[in-house]
Design a protein around this motif. Structure first.
Motif, short mmCIF file in Angstrom:
data_model
loop_
_atom_site.label_atom_id
_atom_site.label_comp_id
_atom_site.label_asym_id
_atom_site.label_seq_id
_atom_site.Cartn_x
_atom_site.Cartn_y
_atom_site.Cartn_z
N ILE A 133 3.69 5.72 5.95
CA ILE A 133 4.75 4.74 5.71
C ILE A 133 4.17 3.40 5.32
O ILE A 133 4.62 2.75 4.37
CB ILE A 133 5.66 4.61 6.96
N GLU A 134 3.13 2.96 6.05
CA GLU A 134 2.52 1.67 5.73
C GLU A 134 1.92 1.69 4.34
O GLU A 134 2.02 0.72 3.59
CB GLU A 134 1.47 1.32 6.78
N GLY A 135 1.28 2.80 3.97
CA GLY A 135 0.71 2.90 2.63
C GLY A 135 1.77 2.86 1.55
O GLY A 135 1.61 2.18 0.52
N ILE A 136 2.89 3.57 1.77
CA ILE A 136 3.99 3.54 0.80
C ILE A 136 4.55 2.13 0.68
O ILE A 136 4.84 1.64 -0.41
CB ILE A 136 5.08 4.55 1.21
N ARG A 137 4.71 1.47 1.84
CA ARG A 137 5.23 0.10 1.82
C ARG A 137 4.30 -0.80 1.01
O ARG A 137 4.75 -1.59 0.17
CB ARG A 137 5.35 -0.42 3.26
N GLN A 138 2.99 -0.70 1.26
CA GLN A 138 2.03 -1.51 0.51
C GLN A 138 2.11 -1.21 -0.98
O GLN A 138 2.08 -2.13 -1.81
CB GLN A 138 0.62 -1.23 1.02
N ALA A 139 2.18 0.07 -1.33
CA ALA A 139 2.18 0.46 -2.74
C ALA A 139 3.42 -0.04 -3.47
O ALA A 139 3.34 -0.52 -4.61
CB ALA A 139 2.07 1.98 -2.86
N ILE A 140 4.58 0.04 -2.82
CA ILE A 140 5.81 -0.44 -3.46
C ILE A 140 5.76 -1.96 -3.61
O ILE A 140 6.12 -2.52 -4.65
CB ILE A 140 7.04 0.00 -2.65
N CYS A 141 5.28 -2.65 -2.56
CA CYS A 141 5.23 -4.11 -2.61
C CYS A 141 4.26 -4.62 -3.67
O CYS A 141 4.38 -5.77 -4.11
CB CYS A 141 4.85 -4.66 -1.24
#
Length: 310
Positions: A133-141
């Motif tokens: 989840i944290e990786g997805i959040r970082q990638a989208i941001c």
């Protein structure tokens, strides 16, 4: 290039961090103040009975906004994604000199039509859900113009986005804080978390679920729209597939989680079919989770789906 953006549309001030430029807190404060002053000089922020503020803010930036805007407006209301009902954005009146908008009152604003992504990330313990989840959040941001990815921590495990950066900088402190914040499941928490998911109204909402296909997770995930399944064995995969099928949740990705530092294996498909493959090394303390091929693929799929809904 400024580190913090503001723009006014009607009586709502939309704010947000420049996702392509990291900045210290003092720089963010100066840039936020400069942007507000510029909007005032340009005659955009002219004052009135009510101003709504919509978007992510640090505590320091919130103080700057309050200091600059309070003299201009009778009331200021701040978006709260958890205090709302489906189909609406809800703002809490946080500053008021206007009897028409009492302090703490809620202002509900209908939002237009496209479906929202409420993605339950599920898997048994130690599969790396929170890291994914944290990786997805970082990638989208990191993508200019992408929707803000709102993360709902729908399990009482003491984790949050803060944990990952703390783990990078101070692993002992991170584990100590996590242990202090960890709580047991109970019906009240499950019902509250289900309400968070039901009310979530960002374009992309990522839901960190508990590690078992339990009654609590059933209650929470029943409010989701899609699922991402993370597994280590075929048996785990089938359990979660059956659980999601019972809830009517189509999987956006079905991903095997493995230890090690090998390159991810990504099998892309059409938007109607889930991404499959293998992700390696989902563990707390890694600074660049967003660079993993699987995480990039899932992030782009979520962005593409929100774009196609407009």
């Amino acid at each position: 290039m400024v580190s913090y953006h503001l723009h006014l549309r009607e009586n709502t001030l939309y704010v947000g961090f420049n996702r392509e430029q990291s900045a210290s807190g003092d720089r963010l404060v100066r840039d936020a103040a400069s942007q507000i002053d510029q909007l005032i000089r340009q005659g955009q922020l002219t004052g009135g009975e009510l101003l709504k503020v919509d978007g992510p803010q640090s505590v320091a930036i919130a103080y700057v906004l309050a200091q600059r805007l309070t003299p201009l407006y009778g009331a200021i209301a701040i978006l709260d994604p958890k205090v709302c009902r489906p189909g609406h954005r809800v703002y809490i009146v946080a500053i008021s000199r206007n009897a028409d908008y009492p302090l703490g009152s809620l202002i509900e604003v209908p939002i237009g039509g496209s479906a929202l992504l409420k993605v339950a990330v599920c898997g048994f313990p130690q599969t790396g859900k929170s890291c994914l989840i944290e990786g997805i959040r970082q990638a989208i941001c990191s993508q200019i113009g992408a929707p803000y990815p709102y993360v709902i921590r729908a399990c009482p495990d003491g984790e949050g986005a803060w944990l990952h950066q703390t783990q990078v900088n101070n692993p002992a402190l991170a584990e100590n804080l996590r242990a202090q914040n960890k709580r047991d499941w109970n019906a009240t928490f499950a019902e509250t978390a289900a309400d968070w998911v039901r009310s979530a109204n960002e374009a992309i909402n990522l839901i960190d679920t508990g590690g078992l296909p339990s009654p609590e997770n059933r209650l929470i995930m029943a409010e989701a729209s899609h699922a991402i399944i993370l597994y280590k064995t075929v048996a785990e995969r089938e359990q979660w597939l059956n659980f999601c099928q019972d809830l009517g949740l189509p999987p956006l990705a079905i991903v095997e989680s493995r230890l090690g530092n090998a390159s991810d294996e990504v099998n892309l498909s059409t938007k109607d079919q889930p991404i499959t493959g293998v992700v390696y090394g989902l563990s707390r303390g890694k600074a660049n989770l967003r660079d993993k091929l699987m995480i990039q693929a899932i992030a782009h799929r979520l962005i593409d789906l929100t774009s196609s809904e407009k």
